[in-house]
Scaffold this active site. Sequence first.
Site, short mmCIF file in Angstrom:
data_model
loop_
_atom_site.label_atom_id
_atom_site.label_comp_id
_atom_site.label_asym_id
_atom_site.label_seq_id
_atom_site.Cartn_x
_atom_site.Cartn_y
_atom_site.Cartn_z
CB CYS A 199 -27.32 0.70 34.72
SG CYS A 199 -28.79 0.85 35.66
CB THR A 200 -29.70 0.14 30.17
OG1 THR A 200 -28.52 -0.52 29.86
CG2 THR A 200 -30.61 0.31 28.98
#
Length: 452
Positions: A199-200
């Site tokens: 994810c980020t």
Amino acid sequence: MQLYNTLSAEERARLIDEAGQERLTLSFYAYAKIEDPKKFRDDLFIAWNALDALGRIYVAHEGINAQMSVPAENFDAFRETLEVYDFMKGIRLNVAVEQDNHSFLKLTIKVRNKIVADGLNDKTFDVTNKGIHLKAKEFNSLLEDPNTIVVDFRNHYESEVGHFEGAITPDVENFRESLPIINEQLQDYKEDKNLLMYCTGGIRCEKASAYFKHQGFKNVYQLEGGIIEYTRQIKEEGIESKFIGKNFVFDHRLGERITDDIISQCHQCGKPCDNHTNCANDACHLLFIQCDECKAAMENCCSTECQETIHLPWEEQVAKRKGLQVGNKIFRKGKSEALKFKKSGNLPDKPLAKAETKDIRHKIKVKKTLVGKAEHYFSKSKIAQFLIENNGLSVGDKVLISGPTTGEQEITVEKIFVNGGFSDSAKVGDQITFELPFRVRLSDKLYKIDQN
Ligand SMILES: [Zn+2]
Ligand SMILES: [Zn+2]
């Protein structure tokens, strides 16, 4: 004692420009046991407000999740405010690759039930039984294993502009939705495949990995520190990037370029483009991808309806907006009938185009003359103010505006206000304003382009 913001975003932007100091955009998170989140919140606000730190932060009994902008010279002092808490000793602060002094303009710390809205009932599984954390190099080599399934746990508007090669990119609007979809889709692979997740910034995977292990996945791995930390490592160690395109970020920059591949299209004309924007109609504010030409033609709107709306008198616009829900507006799902080239779900791995890198030959070919510098940008009215220091400027001139954050933007000047009134031309010493569809920063340079 001040516990809330007292300055508006515009005032803050002006103060930041005037101070002229470098700021760092950074993010971090920590899971912990916090007895009194309200007190924790207030203590942080007092400490950070004193350091001129800004950002959007969530705190809960389970921990803290923060995206921030901190003056570079206060970075060490900022770290000290974290290290007074045992659970944040030696915490990794993800510092953004591209810097922008305006990434955050307020300090907002909110107490929530959870630091990430994952929809999970934490009591039903062991949240500490997490997946194996991988560094960039390890992540790359596992990506090449044919036995690996890589899943992007971000939302459709994030994966659309950039993702890892071969990743499954769920067509979801939020993290909560993606968990059951992936669980269902990968039913048959729980035993023998590697489930590689990212994810980020890593936070979404922290609990999701434990959830998937609980669901029966045997080999669960997660990218440590997410795409942000991955990018830092590949740059530092000279590793090849398996991530293509842009990393969408949750501040007003809306994206950090990781490779020069453009994998998405302008939602309006279909041309390769990966610049997100929000519709200029405040009642809509839709998040979508728009190229510079469409931005100019559509005046930064997502549809002709919105374009008509922004030309109504302000009172009428306000009346139209009444009762309309534009909550969560900035990151609202970019789905509109008017946007024909929107893609989500199965995304291509093949770049559609390369982002323009500065072409030296192009620079020589185009003759430009420095005429002045930017002094201010009035965001609400979209008007830029410049000081003419050299040569002069006339209506109809093609200009180039250039700066570290603004990049290089070309536009033809159609109307100029000189020292407060309309005029056909401006001379050295004049303070001029004109409409500009994009923000300029203090000291951005204004060039006149020779049109031969
Ligand atoms: Zn376009
Ligand atoms: Zn719109």
